[in-house]
Design a protein around this motif. Structure first.
Motif, short mmCIF file in Angstrom:
data_model
loop_
_atom_site.label_atom_id
_atom_site.label_comp_id
_atom_site.label_asym_id
_atom_site.label_seq_id
_atom_site.Cartn_x
_atom_site.Cartn_y
_atom_site.Cartn_z
N ARG A 132 0.65 -0.99 0.17
CA ARG A 132 0.24 0.38 0.05
C ARG A 132 1.34 1.18 -0.27
NH1 ARG A 132 -5.24 1.32 -1.02
NH2 ARG A 132 -6.03 -1.47 0.00
N CYS A 135 1.97 1.83 -3.78
CA CYS A 135 1.16 2.48 -4.15
C CYS A 135 0.59 3.97 -3.98
CB CYS A 135 -0.12 1.65 -3.95
SG CYS A 135 -1.62 1.83 -4.73
N ASN A 163 -4.35 -8.81 -3.15
CA ASN A 163 -5.78 -7.75 -3.42
C ASN A 163 -4.95 -6.35 -3.56
OD1 ASN A 163 -8.07 -9.25 -3.90
ND2 ASN A 163 -8.67 -9.26 -1.63
N ASN A 164 -3.83 -6.39 -2.45
CA ASN A 164 -3.29 -5.31 -2.37
C ASN A 164 -2.04 -5.21 -4.01
OD1 ASN A 164 -3.31 -3.37 -0.62
ND2 ASN A 164 -3.91 -5.55 0.70
N HIS A 167 -4.23 -4.01 -6.24
CA HIS A 167 -4.57 -2.42 -6.17
C HIS A 167 -3.55 -1.56 -7.19
CE1 HIS A 167 -6.06 1.02 -4.88
NE2 HIS A 167 -5.09 1.64 -3.70
N ASN A 171 -3.63 1.25 -9.53
CA ASN A 171 -3.19 2.41 -9.79
C ASN A 171 -2.35 3.32 -10.48
OD1 ASN A 171 -3.27 4.67 -7.98
ND2 ASN A 171 -1.37 4.50 -7.76
N SER A 192 -11.21 -8.69 -4.59
CA SER A 192 -10.05 -8.80 -6.20
C SER A 192 -11.05 -9.01 -6.86
CB SER A 192 -10.50 -10.62 -5.74
OG SER A 192 -9.42 -11.08 -4.48
N THR A 195 -11.46 -4.55 -6.94
CA THR A 195 -10.62 -4.17 -7.49
C THR A 195 -9.69 -3.46 -8.59
OG1 THR A 195 -10.21 -4.17 -5.18
CG2 THR A 195 -8.06 -3.16 -6.39
N SER A 198 -13.24 -1.75 -10.54
CA SER A 198 -12.75 0.13 -10.74
C SER A 198 -11.32 0.43 -11.02
CB SER A 198 -12.72 0.01 -8.68
OG SER A 198 -14.03 -0.87 -8.32
N GLY A 199 -10.31 -0.64 -11.74
CA GLY A 199 -8.60 -0.83 -12.12
C GLY A 199 -9.75 -0.02 -13.42
#
Length: 628
Positions: A132, A135, A163-164, A167, A171, A192, A195, A198-199
């Motif tokens: 994170r 990111c 999952n991170n 993301h 990002n 999962s 994300t 949305s990505g």
């Protein structure tokens, strides 16, 4: 002979150790209920007295409170961390989390590096925070190295880390890497899927997001909202409605996030009936009406042409945050109610709510749409000085628009020359529009050419300059602008109007005949225009760009998208009902004049939202007072 005493070793004393153990457990238990730093320091001193200052378990508990609890003190935690001789993974994880909470992301990455250098093995709780941090810091190269550690140490099955990673990759627009992580996960949870959805949508790949959504084995409200939000953010409002209807058919509970997304879709389409249904559902189902959702509801009513309902919601809020004030002031401005907007701004100041950049934009827009020049000058000066708001490009654009609409072109040009930054296409476009309104061809030509070079793919800039030339019969120059558009592959956006009836939104394109009732609609348009001719309607052909006979010029005007939508509204609503229309472009002068007469002859209120404002036609008059 003296008796010999044989000393046997005494049995180990259990008392002190037992007492020590009890003290240790008691201290730990008390630490769990700690709620202030002063209490924490007392327990810390007990731990030192018990000789546990080098015990990672004991110190780790103190560190956890200081570093990540809402009552803690990160500086105290850092001082404590520096004194720990051999910190373990738990201690490192705790201090990294604490730094992440304060957005000290670079420090998180350095701590992870230090952890490796001291041969402290990371565990599954280490990686989510470090990834994170990479990111947020946009440190994709370091993030890839951490990804390698995740794989090397066998944590490729851990959902939190994976999952991170997804993301982090989306990002940084590394969508192929994100997809590879996703595809290799042995088990995916809803995070999962959402994300990745949305990505994709964040970068405009809505169709890819939809494919992932369709693959989901099970969907909950979070995943439905992610896909609906993807459509809304891409202005694909009809598809958002279709998905919303599917969601309701599958009995998925509407939460505040999906409600906010769908209210934004209603706003985009001008779908008042659907927006009202969602608002009622929010009230009945007990969904928390937080500031964001309340503002979205106010915005929906404002932009669907229902100011009364917007103000009712605004007035009913227990706490009116800055965003709700801004939304209501902006709504009044958009409807041309400049004086009411300024009155509300004064109320906001009386309530000691400090304005921001958005407030100033809305106040200046209110002055521009209502022709309140003196007031606009006053508030530009008052707000920037009183609240120390540095004027930005959009504020200068509003002032140029205000002055230009009022015909003060020299003052508008002087303001542009004195701006502390180079004017962008928005500022110059406002001056170009004013030149078109007031027929200043020389200045308009200079500005128009600059705007086109700043925004070579914006068709509206070319059309405005071509209209300027057409207004004085410079047809060769009109043709040159058209040729330049063609050479650059710039296409004029067709006029498009939408009308909602019984919860269904119908869309009309200028001159289009794709609607199943097109024949009936066109007959109604002809009847409608015939009726208003007797009330004095004469087609305004100044905006038609071709050097052709007047009779031929009239024909395209008859079938502009808002005329088709009004005709459809007349066919499908009861006498006296308000007709509400949303349009993607600015209303042309001919449609504006025709709409005034239609409202009078057919005794209807017609509310039209164009690209920049609302027009309320009633009894042969418009709320804008022909100032738009």
């Amino acid at each position: 002979m003296a008796a010999q005493v044989v000393l046997q070793p005494s049995p180990p004393s259990l008392g002190p150790r037992k007492t020590h153990h009890h003290h240790r457990l008691g201290t730990f238990h008390a630490l769990e209920s700690c709620s202030t730093m002063s209490e924490l320091k007392q327990f810390h001193s007990q731990i030192i007295r018990l000789g546990l200052s080098s015990d990672n378990d004991a110190i780790g508990r103190v560190l956890k409170f200081c570093a990540i609890s809402e009552f803690g003190d990160l500086n105290y935690a850092l001082q404590l961390f520096d004194r720990i001789p051999q910190p373990d993974a738990f201690i490192y994880n705790t201090i990294i989390r604490g730094q992440l909470q304060t957005q000290s992301t670079r420090t998180c990455i350095l701590l992870y590096t230090q952890m490796l250098c001291r041969s402290v093995l990371p565990n599954k709780f280490t990686f989510p925070s470090v990834i994170r941090a990479c990111c947020i810091e946009d440190s994709i190269e370091e993030g890839k190295q951490v990804h390698a550690h995740v794989l090397k140490l066998g944590f490729w099955k851990d959902e939190f880390s994976q999952n991170n990673l997804i993301h982090m990759y989306v990002n940084s627009y590394c969508l192929d890497d994100a997809r590879r992580v996703f595809d290799k996960m042995p088990r995916r949870d809803v995070i999962s899927w959402t994300t990745l959805i949305s990505g994709y949508s964040r970068w405009g790949l809505v169709d890819d997001a939809c494919k992932v959504f369709e693959m989901m084995p099970e969907r909950n409200s979070i995943s439905w909202n992610a896909m609906i939000a993807a459509y809304v953010q891409s202005s694909r409002f009809q598809e958002a409605f279709s998905l919303f209807n599917q969601m309701r058919a599958e009995k998925v509970e509407l939460d505040k996030f999906a409600a906010a997304s769908m209210l934004a879709a209603c706003t985009g389409l001008g779908a008042l009936e659907q927006g009202e249904w969602i608002h009622r559902h929010v009230e009945k189902s007990g969904i928390e009406l937080d500031t964001k959702l309340a503002t979205t509801i106010i915005d929906m009513y404002c932009k669907c042409g229902c100011l009364e309902k917007a103000y009712e919601v605004f007035s009913g809020l227990s706490h009116q945050g800055l965003s709700s004030w801004n939304c209501m002031i902006g709504g009044l401005a958009m409807h041309g109610q400049g004086e009411a907007a300024l009155k509300l701004f004064k109320e906001m100041e009386n309530e000691k709510v400090a304005p921001d950049d958005i407030t100033l934009v809305n106040v200046l827009n209110a002055c521009a749409h209502a022709g309140l020049v003196q007031e606009g000058r006053h508030y530009f000066d008052h707000v920037t000085k009183t609240y120390e708001i540095e004027p930005k490009m959009e504020h200068f654009g509003c002032m140029v628009d205000l002055l230009g609409r009022a015909g003060l072109l020299d003052e508008a040009r002087k303001l542009i020359d004195e701006m502390p930054m180079s004017p962008d296409a928005g500022v110059l476009g406002a001056l170009l529009g004013a030149c078109k309104i007031h027929g200043n061809i020389d200045l308009g030509e200079q500005v128009g050419k600059r705007v086109i070079e700043l925004e070579p793919q914006n068709s509206g800039r070319y059309i405005l300059l071509a209209n300027l030339y057409a207004s004085v019969g410079r047809w060769d120059d009109v043709a040159n602008v058209r040729t330049l558009m063609n050479d650059r592959g710039v296409n004029k956006a067709p006029g498009c109007s939408m009308i909602e009836l019984d919860g269904v939104v119908s869309e009309f394109i200028a001159g289009g005949r794709s609607h199943p009732r097109a024949k009936e609609i066109y007959l109604k348009v002809d009847e409608m225009l015939q009726c208003i001719r007797s009330a004095g309607y004469v087609p305004d052909t100044d905006g038609v760009l071709h050097d052709i006979d007047e009779e031929e010029k009239e024909n395209p005007l008859y079938y502009h998208s808002e005329k088709l939508a009004i005709a459809y509204g007349l066919l499908n609503t009861s006498p006296g009902a308000t007709i509400r229309i949303s349009k993607n472009l600015r209303v042309c002068r001919d449609c504006h004049h025709a709409s005034k007469l239609i409202s009078k002859v057919f005794d209807r209120e017609i509310v039209v939202r164009d690209r920049s404002r609302f027009h309320h036609f009633r009894g042969g008059e418009c709320s804008c007072k022909d100032y738009w």
